[in-house]
Design a protein around this motif. Structure first.
Motif, mmCIF file in Angstrom:
data_model
loop_
_atom_site.group_PDB
_atom_site.id
_atom_site.type_symbol
_atom_site.label_atom_id
_atom_site.label_comp_id
_atom_site.label_asym_id
_atom_site.label_seq_id
_atom_site.Cartn_x
_atom_site.Cartn_y
_atom_site.Cartn_z
ATOM 1 N N VAL A 191 -20.461 -59.954 -10.368
ATOM 2 C CA VAL A 191 -21.013 -61.251 -10.768
ATOM 3 C C VAL A 191 -21.747 -61.877 -9.593
ATOM 4 C CG1 VAL A 191 -20.431 -63.572 -11.611
ATOM 5 C CG2 VAL A 191 -19.081 -61.592 -12.367
ATOM 6 N N SER A 193 -23.140 -68.577 -9.236
ATOM 7 C CA SER A 193 -24.086 -69.701 -9.133
ATOM 8 C C SER A 193 -23.389 -71.039 -8.922
ATOM 9 C CB SER A 193 -24.932 -69.776 -10.406
ATOM 10 O OG SER A 193 -24.096 -69.928 -11.552
ATOM 11 N N GLY A 212 -21.113 -67.604 -12.960
ATOM 12 C CA GLY A 212 -22.232 -66.794 -12.498
ATOM 13 C C GLY A 212 -22.757 -65.886 -13.593
ATOM 14 N N ARG A 213 -23.700 -65.015 -13.178
ATOM 15 C CA ARG A 213 -24.298 -64.052 -14.115
ATOM 16 C C ARG A 213 -23.876 -62.639 -13.751
ATOM 17 N NH1 ARG A 213 -27.414 -65.837 -17.977
ATOM 18 N NH2 ARG A 213 -28.248 -67.937 -17.696
ATOM 19 N N GLU A 262 -25.322 -56.976 -18.336
ATOM 20 C CA GLU A 262 -26.133 -57.636 -17.316
ATOM 21 C C GLU A 262 -26.744 -58.903 -17.903
ATOM 22 O OE1 GLU A 262 -28.944 -54.973 -15.435
ATOM 23 O OE2 GLU A 262 -30.058 -56.706 -14.628
ATOM 24 N N GLY A 263 -26.655 -59.988 -17.141
ATOM 25 C CA GLY A 263 -27.244 -61.245 -17.591
ATOM 26 C C GLY A 263 -26.276 -62.186 -18.295
ATOM 27 N N ASP A 264 -25.113 -61.671 -18.697
ATOM 28 C CA ASP A 264 -24.137 -62.569 -19.344
ATOM 29 C C ASP A 264 -23.716 -63.677 -18.380
ATOM 30 O OD1 ASP A 264 -24.068 -61.188 -21.718
ATOM 31 O OD2 ASP A 264 -22.153 -60.151 -21.322
ATOM 32 N N LEU A 265 -23.574 -64.881 -18.934
ATOM 33 C CA LEU A 265 -23.045 -66.005 -18.151
ATOM 34 C C LEU A 265 -21.522 -65.985 -18.286
ATOM 35 C CD1 LEU A 265 -24.332 -68.360 -16.502
ATOM 36 C CD2 LEU A 265 -23.975 -69.791 -18.530
ATOM 37 N N LYS A 278 -16.766 -64.994 -21.029
ATOM 38 C CA LYS A 278 -18.157 -65.387 -21.279
ATOM 39 C C LYS A 278 -18.196 -66.861 -21.660
ATOM 40 C CE LYS A 278 -19.374 -61.286 -23.528
ATOM 41 N NZ LYS A 278 -20.215 -60.414 -24.358
ATOM 42 N N PRO A 331 -24.127 -70.218 -23.086
ATOM 43 C CA PRO A 331 -25.275 -70.507 -22.213
ATOM 44 C C PRO A 331 -26.041 -71.759 -22.607
ATOM 45 C CG PRO A 331 -25.734 -68.617 -23.631
ATOM 46 C CD PRO A 331 -24.306 -69.013 -23.905
ATOM 47 N N PRO A 374 -23.770 -74.971 -17.120
ATOM 48 C CA PRO A 374 -22.806 -73.996 -16.566
ATOM 49 C C PRO A 374 -21.635 -74.654 -15.852
ATOM 50 C CG PRO A 374 -25.056 -73.383 -16.004
ATOM 51 C CD PRO A 374 -25.146 -74.727 -16.647
#
Lengths: 307, 307
Positions: free
Chosen positions: A38, A41, A75-76, A87-90, A110, A113, A117
């Motif tokens: 991950v 963010s 994060g992602r 890939e790209g999942d929050l 998960k 989105p 966040p």
């Protein structure tokens, strides 16, 4: 391909400061089978973390000196080696204070989105959930009663205040500074807000709370201890409830200077038939889906504001 | 035809003594319609009475100086002006400390003449009922857990110990003196008994309790406060329950000499998720018939000894 991370450099005595932490760079680890990498963010900063910096016996192990500071993050997904994440999942999980974390899929969740966040770390995360559990299970709100909560613009206090208001209670916020008091009333809908910094002694703070709670206090949602606790105690009504989810005022050391106020508390417990209940949220995670459902069921963005 | 009665002559500061009471003789009153004249044979002497001698704000009005000292009694009906009671009936009610009392029929209860009359003031009366309510509603006993109760040979402690034992708990009595400790074990079946008079400091008392409760304490049934409370607190297990029904050690004045031990208690409440619940029995009288039924249903004279 490095990870920037904050490690605990030394255990603080009293206030924690920059000198107790160290920024490090290490090689970025690769996820093993069943794990997820991950990119973090958002980091949470919660009062309980002060406890983790100490090696005093508590309900959880302390962070080791030299280890990454613990904490929830958002994060992602950069790389997944499990079917449930792509890939790209929050996501949110216990990433710790670092730029990248490898976590087992079982420890990640998960998140939606379409929502901010940071809400997964606040009102929709552990703190908001703590407020919901503490108020409903142990505070047992009733229409017409009065609630007092401190740190009222934090995610716990804000959640508690909004839920209590919705349950028909009179809500009294205690917060530090005029700006937070304004937010408590205008954003979170508290009936009144008291700036504890405006008082230099317990007696005057108590008088201000008493004025805002003319019928006494039925639920004191405890997250601070210290002078707020001392101010509120004599104002509690018969059959008052006191969920205890934190004692922030004492996390960096409590003064034991006398007089001993335990006998007076104990008399109040008996005479007023108080209900005092400690709460650590990890006993209650089974109820987390119900909490999210409750929020989705019309609260979010309406009664409950997620900052 | 006189009534001998004990009136409160002065409010005690500290220990209550003979000098705070006065024996009086007055004319015997006649019952009005709906009332009953009782010849009192047994008086109760309960810790709560110390509170009634004081005019400090509490959950009940104090006894006025010059008024008959309050208290539950047992006696026989001498004259009845109501259908529910007849001359010779054995009854209990709040007679006060006097040889004869006139009471409304609604405030009297007939008792089973096949049982010792004093049991209606002890294990089958308010104290025993308090133990039952406190243990079951707030102590929530579980098999294999450990209970500690002080004043263990009193009617509250004896009831609590016997009910807890029957629920499969390890039971630890605290009592004053070797003879009471012997009674606690031999008559009431406590697994162990500790003479608090054998210790002149909290630390040693705590070590003795710890030795008798090697798995920690899950229910501390609080009726004394003071040094026993201080000794037990650090021994409480996670999720321990503390029903608070009295603080006898502090009824004649609590020392407020520091250090302040409230912050330490509050930390325990949080970290161990303690459940502390005050109890005054008059909130629970609706459950009294169920209590008597429970005792009649095979307990009395078997598991539960009524002294």
């Amino acid at each position: 391909m490095v990870v920037e991370r904050v490690v605990l450099a030394a255990r603080p005595e009293g206030s924690a400061g920059l000198e107790h932490f160290r920024l490090e760079q290490v090689d970025r680890p690769a996820p093993a089978e069943g794990e997820v990498l991950v990119e973090v963010s958002h980091l949470s900063l919660d009062p309980y973390m002060r406890g983790r910096m100490s090696d005093a016996k508590s309900y959880a192990e302390p962070v080791a000196v030299g280890a990454v500071m613990t904490g929830q993050g958002v994060g992602r997904v950069l790389e997944s080696r499990t079917e449930g994440f792509a890939e790209g999942d929050l996501v949110t999980g216990r990433t710790g204070w670092q730029s990248h974390a490898v976590l087992p899929a079982t420890e990640l969740r998960k998140i939606d989105p379409s929502l901010p966040p940071s809400s997964a770390l606040g009102v929709l995360g552990m703190p908001g959930f703590t407020g919901w559990v503490g108020l409903n299970k142990y505070g047992r709100p009733k229409t017409g009663e009065t609630l007092v909560v401190a740190a009222a613009t934090g995610p716990v206090g804000a959640m508690v205040g909004q839920l209590a208001k919705r349950a028909g209670m009179r809500t009294v916020a205690i917060a530090g500074g005029a700006e937070k008091c304004r937010i408590a009333q205008e954003t979170f809908g508290f009936d009144s807000a008291i700036d504890h910094r405006a008082f230099d002694n317990v007696k005057d703070l108590r008088a201000a709370i008493a004025a805002a709670a003319p019928d006494g206090v039925d639920v004191y949602f405890e997250n601070v201890g210290g002078d707020v606790l001392r101010a509120v105690l004599p104002l509690l009504n018969t059959h008052a409830r006191v969920p205890v989810i934190g004692t922030i005022a004492w996390y960096e050391g409590a003064s034991n200077d006398g007089p001993d106020t335990l006998p007076a508390l104990w008399r109040q417990v008996l005479v007023k038939r108080l209900s005092i209940q400690g709460l650590i949220i990890f006993d209650h995670w089974n109820d987390f889906p119900a909490f999210l459902d409750m929020l989705k069921g019309g609260y979010l963005g309406k009664q409950v504001v997620a900052l």
